[in-house]
Design a protein around this motif. Sequence first.
Motif, mmCIF file in Angstrom:
data_model
loop_
_atom_site.group_PDB
_atom_site.id
_atom_site.type_symbol
_atom_site.label_atom_id
_atom_site.label_comp_id
_atom_site.label_asym_id
_atom_site.label_seq_id
_atom_site.Cartn_x
_atom_site.Cartn_y
_atom_site.Cartn_z
ATOM 1 N N ARG A 1 0.821 -1.462 0.229
ATOM 2 C CA ARG A 1 -0.146 0.050 -0.426
ATOM 3 C C ARG A 1 0.910 1.261 -0.116
ATOM 4 O O ARG A 1 1.317 1.830 0.495
ATOM 5 C CB ARG A 1 -0.507 0.275 1.742
ATOM 6 N N PRO A 2 0.590 2.839 -0.482
ATOM 7 C CA PRO A 2 0.642 3.724 -0.609
ATOM 8 C C PRO A 2 1.610 3.901 0.649
ATOM 9 O O PRO A 2 0.797 3.933 1.493
ATOM 10 C CB PRO A 2 0.899 4.097 -1.049
ATOM 11 N N ARG A 3 3.044 4.765 0.799
ATOM 12 C CA ARG A 3 2.913 5.147 2.645
ATOM 13 C C ARG A 3 2.284 6.202 2.336
ATOM 14 O O ARG A 3 1.784 6.778 4.063
ATOM 15 C CB ARG A 3 4.423 5.115 2.306
ATOM 16 N N LEU A 4 1.708 7.157 2.043
ATOM 17 C CA LEU A 4 1.387 8.300 1.460
ATOM 18 C C LEU A 4 -0.825 8.427 1.707
ATOM 19 O O LEU A 4 -0.925 7.780 0.306
ATOM 20 C CB LEU A 4 1.993 9.191 0.664
ATOM 21 N N VAL A 5 -1.226 8.590 1.764
ATOM 22 C CA VAL A 5 -2.497 8.845 2.231
ATOM 23 C C VAL A 5 -2.801 10.451 1.837
ATOM 24 O O VAL A 5 -3.112 10.504 3.551
ATOM 25 C CB VAL A 5 -3.395 7.781 3.346
ATOM 26 N N VAL A 6 -4.138 10.440 1.650
ATOM 27 C CA VAL A 6 -4.216 12.303 0.753
ATOM 28 C C VAL A 6 -6.032 11.702 1.460
ATOM 29 O O VAL A 6 -6.539 11.042 0.605
ATOM 30 C CB VAL A 6 -4.218 12.619 -0.286
ATOM 31 N N ARG B 1 -1.399 11.456 5.530
ATOM 32 C CA ARG B 1 -1.234 10.879 6.958
ATOM 33 C C ARG B 1 0.050 10.822 6.036
ATOM 34 O O ARG B 1 0.043 10.009 4.840
ATOM 35 C CB ARG B 1 -1.851 9.810 7.055
ATOM 36 N N TYR B 2 1.624 9.358 6.442
ATOM 37 C CA TYR B 2 2.662 9.270 6.267
ATOM 38 C C TYR B 2 3.247 8.089 7.475
ATOM 39 O O TYR B 2 3.363 8.504 8.087
ATOM 40 C CB TYR B 2 3.184 10.785 5.778
ATOM 41 N N ASP B 3 2.791 7.120 6.953
ATOM 42 C CA ASP B 3 3.644 5.637 7.137
ATOM 43 C C ASP B 3 2.424 6.121 8.774
ATOM 44 O O ASP B 3 3.430 5.601 9.832
ATOM 45 C CB ASP B 3 5.432 5.904 8.333
#
Length: 73
Positions: free
Chosen positions: A3-8, A20-22
């Motif tokens: 999954r991507p580490r960065l979520v917007v 959100r990051y990690d």
Amino acid sequence: MARPRLVVYPPDERGWRRVRYDGQILGTAYRVSDIAVFLAAAGMQDPEDIDLTDPALVEWRGGGPETWTDFPP
């Protein structure tokens, strides 16, 4: 697939988006350029070079990098 580490997150009622990051909430972005500022503060090297359109790197919820409103007065 990882999954991507960065979520917007989706825009709130004002059009602002949590980032959100990690697994850590970094802050609320008012424009796409805020994301690089948050990532730099989190210790990422050269965050302005990240491709925010790459789904392997960023998970956009509720619209992509073009989904923003005007900065509040």
